[in-house]
Scaffold this motif. Sequence first.
Motif, PDB file in Angstrom:
ATOM      1  N   LEU A  47     -17.436 -32.682  26.902  1.00  0.00           N
ATOM      2  CA  LEU A  47     -17.052 -33.924  26.239  1.00  0.00           C
ATOM      3  C   LEU A  47     -16.067 -33.650  25.113  1.00  0.00           C
ATOM      4  N   THR A  48     -15.157 -34.589  24.904  1.00  0.00           N
ATOM      5  CA  THR A  48     -14.326 -34.577  23.704  1.00  0.00           C
ATOM      6  C   THR A  48     -15.007 -35.459  22.666  1.00  0.00           C
ATOM      7  N   ALA A  49     -15.225 -34.898  21.474  1.00  0.00           N
ATOM      8  CA  ALA A  49     -15.919 -35.624  20.406  1.00  0.00           C
ATOM      9  C   ALA A  49     -14.910 -36.195  19.412  1.00  0.00           C
ATOM     10  N   GLU A  50     -15.250 -37.334  18.862  1.00  0.00           N
ATOM     11  CA  GLU A  50     -14.385 -37.963  17.864  1.00  0.00           C
ATOM     12  C   GLU A  50     -14.462 -37.234  16.527  1.00  0.00           C
ATOM     13  N   ARG A  51     -15.628 -36.624  16.247  1.00  0.00           N
ATOM     14  CA  ARG A  51     -15.829 -35.917  14.984  1.00  0.00           C
ATOM     15  C   ARG A  51     -16.064 -34.428  15.249  1.00  0.00           C
ATOM     16  N   PRO A  52     -15.726 -33.549  14.298  1.00  0.00           N
ATOM     17  CA  PRO A  52     -15.952 -32.108  14.473  1.00  0.00           C
ATOM     18  C   PRO A  52     -17.440 -31.793  14.628  1.00  0.00           C
ATOM     19  N   HIS A  53     -17.735 -30.785  15.450  1.00  0.00           N
ATOM     20  CA  HIS A  53     -19.138 -30.403  15.658  1.00  0.00           C
ATOM     21  C   HIS A  53     -19.659 -29.473  14.565  1.00  0.00           C
ATOM     22  N   GLY A  54     -18.775 -28.857  13.795  1.00  0.00           N
ATOM     23  CA  GLY A  54     -19.212 -27.998  12.699  1.00  0.00           C
ATOM     24  C   GLY A  54     -20.045 -26.816  13.138  1.00  0.00           C
ATOM     25  N   HIS A  55     -19.811 -26.314  14.356  1.00  0.00           N
ATOM     26  CA  HIS A  55     -20.554 -25.162  14.908  1.00  0.00           C
ATOM     27  C   HIS A  55     -22.063 -25.430  14.958  1.00  0.00           C
ATOM     28  N   ALA A  56     -22.420 -26.690  15.141  1.00  0.00           N
ATOM     29  CA  ALA A  56     -23.843 -27.064  15.212  1.00  0.00           C
ATOM     30  C   ALA A  56     -24.212 -27.443  16.643  1.00  0.00           C
ATOM     31  N   ALA A  57     -25.370 -26.960  17.088  1.00  0.00           N
ATOM     32  CA  ALA A  57     -25.981 -27.447  18.330  1.00  0.00           C
ATOM     33  C   ALA A  57     -26.934 -28.570  17.939  1.00  0.00           C
ATOM     34  N   VAL A  58     -26.875 -29.683  18.660  1.00  0.00           N
ATOM     35  CA  VAL A  58     -27.687 -30.846  18.320  1.00  0.00           C
ATOM     36  C   VAL A  58     -28.505 -31.247  19.536  1.00  0.00           C
ATOM     37  N   GLN A  59     -29.767 -31.579  19.302  1.00  0.00           N
ATOM     38  CA  GLN A  59     -30.667 -31.926  20.399  1.00  0.00           C
ATOM     39  C   GLN A  59     -31.450 -33.183  20.045  1.00  0.00           C
ATOM     40  N   TRP A  60     -31.552 -34.085  21.014  1.00  0.00           N
ATOM     41  CA  TRP A  60     -32.310 -35.317  20.847  1.00  0.00           C
ATOM     42  C   TRP A  60     -33.421 -35.369  21.885  1.00  0.00           C
ATOM     43  N   PHE A  61     -34.662 -35.502  21.420  1.00  0.00           N
ATOM     44  CA  PHE A  61     -35.783 -35.795  22.307  1.00  0.00           C
ATOM     45  C   PHE A  61     -35.924 -37.320  22.330  1.00  0.00           C
ATOM     46  N   THR A  62     -35.581 -37.936  23.445  1.00  0.00           N
ATOM     47  CA  THR A  62     -35.736 -39.377  23.572  1.00  0.00           C
ATOM     48  C   THR A  62     -37.071 -39.659  24.270  1.00  0.00           C
ATOM     49  N   SER A  63     -37.350 -40.915  24.507  1.00  0.00           N
ATOM     50  CA  SER A  63     -38.629 -41.265  25.133  1.00  0.00           C
ATOM     51  C   SER A  63     -38.721 -40.800  26.580  1.00  0.00           C
ATOM     52  N   ASP A  64     -37.588 -40.522  27.222  1.00  0.00           N
ATOM     53  CA  ASP A  64     -37.642 -40.143  28.636  1.00  0.00           C
ATOM     54  C   ASP A  64     -36.671 -39.030  29.012  1.00  0.00           C
ATOM     55  N   SER A  65     -36.099 -38.336  28.019  1.00  0.00           N
ATOM     56  CA  SER A  65     -35.120 -37.300  28.347  1.00  0.00           C
ATOM     57  C   SER A  65     -34.919 -36.377  27.154  1.00  0.00           C
ATOM     58  N   VAL A  66     -34.195 -35.277  27.399  1.00  0.00           N
ATOM     59  CA  VAL A  66     -33.795 -34.357  26.327  1.00  0.00           C
ATOM     60  C   VAL A  66     -32.292 -34.148  26.444  1.00  0.00           C
ATOM     61  N   LEU A  67     -31.578 -34.465  25.391  1.00  0.00           N
ATOM     62  CA  LEU A  67     -30.126 -34.331  25.364  1.00  0.00           C
ATOM     63  C   LEU A  67     -29.731 -33.236  24.390  1.00  0.00           C
ATOM     64  N   ALA A  68     -28.895 -32.317  24.842  1.00  0.00           N
ATOM     65  CA  ALA A  68     -28.374 -31.260  23.972  1.00  0.00           C
ATOM     66  C   ALA A  68     -26.855 -31.262  24.024  1.00  0.00           C
ATOM     67  N   LEU A  69     -26.221 -31.153  22.873  1.00  0.00           N
ATOM     68  CA  LEU A  69     -24.774 -30.998  22.764  1.00  0.00           C
ATOM     69  C   LEU A  69     -24.489 -29.655  22.099  1.00  0.00           C
ATOM     70  N   LEU A  70     -23.740 -28.811  22.779  1.00  0.00           N
ATOM     71  CA  LEU A  70     -23.467 -27.455  22.310  1.00  0.00           C
ATOM     72  C   LEU A  70     -22.013 -27.342  21.879  1.00  0.00           C
ATOM     73  N   PRO A  71     -21.753 -26.704  20.736  1.00  0.00           N
ATOM     74  CA  PRO A  71     -20.374 -26.610  20.244  1.00  0.00           C
ATOM     75  C   PRO A  71     -19.522 -25.699  21.113  1.00  0.00           C
ATOM     76  N   MET A  72     -18.289 -26.117  21.349  1.00  0.00           N
ATOM     77  CA  MET A  72     -17.339 -25.328  22.124  1.00  0.00           C
ATOM     78  C   MET A  72     -15.989 -25.313  21.412  1.00  0.00           C
ATOM     79  N   PRO A  73     -15.046 -24.511  21.874  1.00  0.00           N
ATOM     80  CA  PRO A  73     -13.730 -24.471  21.215  1.00  0.00           C
ATOM     81  C   PRO A  73     -13.034 -25.828  21.278  1.00  0.00           C
ATOM     82  N   ASP A  74     -12.297 -26.139  20.232  1.00  0.00           N
ATOM     83  CA  ASP A  74     -11.488 -27.348  20.238  1.00  0.00           C
ATOM     84  C   ASP A  74     -10.413 -27.247  21.320  1.00  0.00           C
ATOM     85  N   THR A  75      -9.997 -28.401  21.839  1.00  0.00           N
ATOM     86  CA  THR A  75      -8.898 -28.454  22.795  1.00  0.00           C
ATOM     87  C   THR A  75      -7.785 -29.315  22.208  1.00  0.00           C
TER      88      THR A  75
END
Length: 400
Positions: free
Chosen positions: A185-213
């Motif tokens: 994904l291309t993000a609108e805001r910088p990821h700041g070298h942070a991995a972010v994870q959301w436990f929702t009521s029915d899923s687990v979403l993780a976004l991992l930082p990668m090099p800018d393009t």
Amino acid sequence: MSTNQIIVCGTGIVGLAAALGLARQQEKVLLLGPRKPPEPAQADVYFPRVYALSSESKQFLERLGVWDLLDFSRVTPVESMQVYGDASGYVDLRAWQAVQPEMAWIIESSEIERVLHQGVKMFGVSWHDDRFQSLTAHSVKTESGRQLEAALVIGADGADSPVRAAAGISGTSKPYGQMGVVTHLTAERPHGHAAVQWFTSDSVLALLPMPDTADGPQVSMVWSMSNDRAQALLALPQAERQARLELDLLAATEGALGRLTVRSGVFAFPLFLERSSMVAPGVALAGDAAHRVHPLAGQGLNLGLGDVAQLLGILKARPQWCSPGQISLLRRYRRVRAEPVMAMSLVTDGLFRLFASHSAPMVVVRNLGMRLVDRMPFIKRQLIVGASGERSRERGRDLK
């Protein structure tokens, strides 16, 4: 049997690492599997499968002599991790809290394979471009009909391991009824070298930082969701799939990284919890052939590289007269891997079950627990140490 040849079946990351490590230890090794060198990397185009390599895995690749061969413009350090519960739960982990510069490194699977290909080529590892078919007491038969002598067969041939089946190695397999959906994904805001994870009521979403393009900041998505939801998403035409995914991401992340735009293909793979007894006379399994865990902790490949590191150490330390396929050696390998594999299985399966419950008391308890952890520096340090693999830093150092 006169030969001490070790045959490594499987030419993915774990198999390549095993073959290279054995060659560095001057073992007689043959790599069996399709020879498919990774395609040359392209600027701003990234392979869909990425891994979060722990400090322990980094050190292992350093000992194999391939870490410095990586293209570091395609490697992203993880300096922090934020985990959100499905209510008010939140844990903020930062590498400096455990006096570490990084918690992990995000690297494409193709980039790891590329440097391992270079390594096995530099060390002249024999590579038989064929496939495993069957197993006898001291040999392997290939699909082309060739019979290859082997004192030890290492099955690093993936989750549907033909070596495991041929050796009759027992195991358990439990489907989660979920699929891991991946894309970049291309993000609108910088990821700041942070991995972010959301436990929702029915899923687990993780976004991992990668090099800018050229398009902006980039993150890799791993979204574990029900089979039905994943299949419905994948069944949509491409434009509709992208629009639906982007809307769902905005809702799930509450705009934490701004608008997220799909920039690559969308793929999915089924999720399982699997364990095996790992060894049989003359046979040892490693990686997904031996075990699989839920990807919510991102530790699958780290476990596989840990398997290889421990097996290499045990083989190197054996008496000169001892065959590499000696069952006592292989049982030792199984014993030393039992604790880390079981621990990771319990952690990932436990977290999955904890957040799969929809009862109101459980929702309160798990989110309260996360808030308490976030206020306890000692516990946070232990979580950071565990995530980076530092606890096992002194293990598996026999390979030089």
